[in-house]
Design an enzyme around this catalytic site. Structure first.
Site, PDB file in Angstrom:
ATOM      1  NE  ARG A  61      -3.055   2.859   0.510  1.00  0.00           N
ATOM      2  CZ  ARG A  61      -4.210   3.437   0.205  1.00  0.00           C
ATOM      3  NH1 ARG A  61      -5.291   2.712   0.069  1.00  0.00           N
ATOM      4  NH2 ARG A  61      -4.291   4.726   0.021  1.00  0.00           N
ATOM      5  NE  ARG A  87      -5.550   1.460  -4.732  1.00  0.00           N
ATOM      6  CZ  ARG A  87      -5.241   0.278  -4.186  1.00  0.00           C
ATOM      7  NH1 ARG A  87      -5.841  -0.815  -4.588  1.00  0.00           N
ATOM      8  NH2 ARG A  87      -4.320   0.194  -3.252  1.00  0.00           N
ATOM      9  CB  ILE A  88      -9.079   4.915   0.610  1.00  0.00           C
ATOM     10  CG1 ILE A  88     -10.537   4.417   0.657  1.00  0.00           C
ATOM     11  CG2 ILE A  88      -8.840   5.939   1.711  1.00  0.00           C
ATOM     12  CD1 ILE A  88     -10.854   3.560   1.853  1.00  0.00           C
ATOM     13  CG  LEU A  89      -6.970   9.552  -2.917  1.00  0.00           C
ATOM     14  CD1 LEU A  89      -7.442  10.932  -3.322  1.00  0.00           C
ATOM     15  CD2 LEU A  89      -5.948   9.015  -3.908  1.00  0.00           C
ATOM     16  CG  ASN A 101     -15.147  11.695  -4.455  1.00  0.00           C
ATOM     17  OD1 ASN A 101     -14.916  11.130  -5.533  1.00  0.00           O
ATOM     18  ND2 ASN A 101     -15.886  11.139  -3.504  1.00  0.00           N
ATOM     19  CG  HIS A 103     -20.538   9.639  -2.627  1.00  0.00           C
ATOM     20  ND1 HIS A 103     -19.878   8.429  -2.633  1.00  0.00           N
ATOM     21  CD2 HIS A 103     -21.666   9.450  -1.912  1.00  0.00           C
ATOM     22  CE1 HIS A 103     -20.577   7.548  -1.941  1.00  0.00           C
ATOM     23  NE2 HIS A 103     -21.670   8.133  -1.491  1.00  0.00           N
ATOM     24  CG  ASP A 135     -11.937  14.388   5.199  1.00  0.00           C
ATOM     25  OD1 ASP A 135     -12.183  13.234   4.753  1.00  0.00           O
ATOM     26  OD2 ASP A 135     -12.669  14.967   6.014  1.00  0.00           O
ATOM     27  CG  ASP A 139     -17.541   8.630   0.016  1.00  0.00           C
ATOM     28  OD1 ASP A 139     -16.830   9.103  -0.874  1.00  0.00           O
ATOM     29  OD2 ASP A 139     -17.988   7.477  -0.023  1.00  0.00           O
TER      30      ASP A 139
HETATM   31  C1  GRF Z   1     -20.068   8.156 -10.317  1.00  0.00           C
HETATM   32  O1  GRF Z   1     -21.397   7.838 -10.009  1.00  0.00           O
HETATM   33  C2  GRF Z   1     -19.408   8.841  -9.141  1.00  0.00           C
HETATM   34  O2  GRF Z   1     -20.308   9.533  -8.330  1.00  0.00           O
HETATM   35  C3  GRF Z   1     -18.832   7.687  -8.372  1.00  0.00           C
HETATM   36  O3  GRF Z   1     -18.383   6.794  -9.358  1.00  0.00           O
HETATM   37  C4  GRF Z   1     -19.187   6.934 -10.535  1.00  0.00           C
HETATM   38  C5  GRF Z   1     -18.246   7.077 -11.690  1.00  0.00           C
HETATM   39  O4  GRF Z   1     -18.890   6.957 -12.931  1.00  0.00           O
HETATM   40  N1  GRF Z   1     -17.806   8.134  -7.464  1.00  0.00           N
HETATM   41  P1  GRF Z   1     -18.107   7.282 -14.286  1.00  0.00           P
HETATM   42  O5  GRF Z   1     -16.897   6.366 -14.362  1.00  0.00           O
HETATM   43  O6  GRF Z   1     -17.732   8.729 -14.260  1.00  0.00           O
HETATM   44  O7  GRF Z   1     -19.104   6.958 -15.368  1.00  0.00           O
END
Ligand code: GRF
Length: 201
Positions: A61, A87-89, A101, A103, A135, A139
């Site tokens: 890692r 992946r988690i940064l 990001n 989400h 952070d 999320d």
């Molecule tokens: C999106 O729904 C985003 O919110 C999540 O992963 C998905 C990525 O979709 N973190 P794409 O690869 O941009 O189509």
């Protein structure tokens, strides 16, 4: 022009939206942890440099964290954007690079990799998407913008996710443009969107 590095693991529909938007910045590099990611092909077709930093190619890692940090740092970004990066940064990474990001839920509801299915299983009538600064936790960083999306009675996770992504495709570029214009001020958990005059002063 601000320099933007995009990290993506998947199909890359958000990357496509970013590539087609007026961001006030240039996407100088796309990095993926998955050699077959559709996002890499999209970037290459748009003439954007690509790199793969795959966990399988590195001993542990810490080595992956270091390789990712080196690849991103070499592009000298002003901003990093996670567009479906799975992946988690490391703490070191997010302290070094301002990172946004997107989400697919209204955080803090339904964090994690199965947000859309979790929202459906919970029976919520409204979900949506969130753009936030990243952070060290998953999320959890300060929220820049959110937009609601209705849940329809016969939704499957796939159908609902597509409806959410359609909203992401305008919300994420809009937030990246605000960041490129230096119009986002972070104060603890709160993100203030400054007026155009304040940002350009
Ligand atoms: C999106 O729904 C985003 O919110 C999540 O992963 C998905 C990525 O979709 N973190 P794409 O690869 O941009 O189509």
């Amino acid at each position: 022009m601000k320099r933007i590095v995009v990290l993506a693991s998947g199909a890359g529909s958000n990357l496509r939206a970013l590539l087609g938007a007026d961001l006030g910045g240039e996407i100088v590099l796309v990095v993926s942890d998955r050699p077959g990611a559709g996002a890499l092909a999209l970037a290459a077709a748009a003439g954007v440099a690509t790199r793969v930093v795959a966990a399988a190619d590195l001993p542990d890692r810490a080595a992956w964290d270091a390789a990712l940090t080196d690849a991103v740092a070499a592009a000298e970004p002003d901003l990093v954007v996670l567009a479906g990066f799975m992946r988690i940064l490391s703490g070191g990474f997010v302290r070094r690079f301002p990172t946004l990001n997107v989400h697919p839920s209204l955080l803090p509801a339904f964090p994690g990799a199965t947000a859309v299915a979790d929202a459906l299983a919970w029976g919520v009538k409204v979900t949506g998407c969130t753009v936030h600064f990243v952070d060290q936790l998953v999320d959890s960083g300060p929220v820049v913008a959110q937009q609601a999306v209705p849940v329809e009675p016969d939704d499957t996770p796939e159908v609902l996710h597509e409806r959410i992504k359609a909203v992401e495709h305008t919300l994420l570029p809009a937030c990246v443009a605000l960041a490129c214009a230096d119009r986002l001020a972070v104060d603890g958990r709160h993100v203030k969107v400054m007026s155009e005059c304040a940002g350009s002063a």
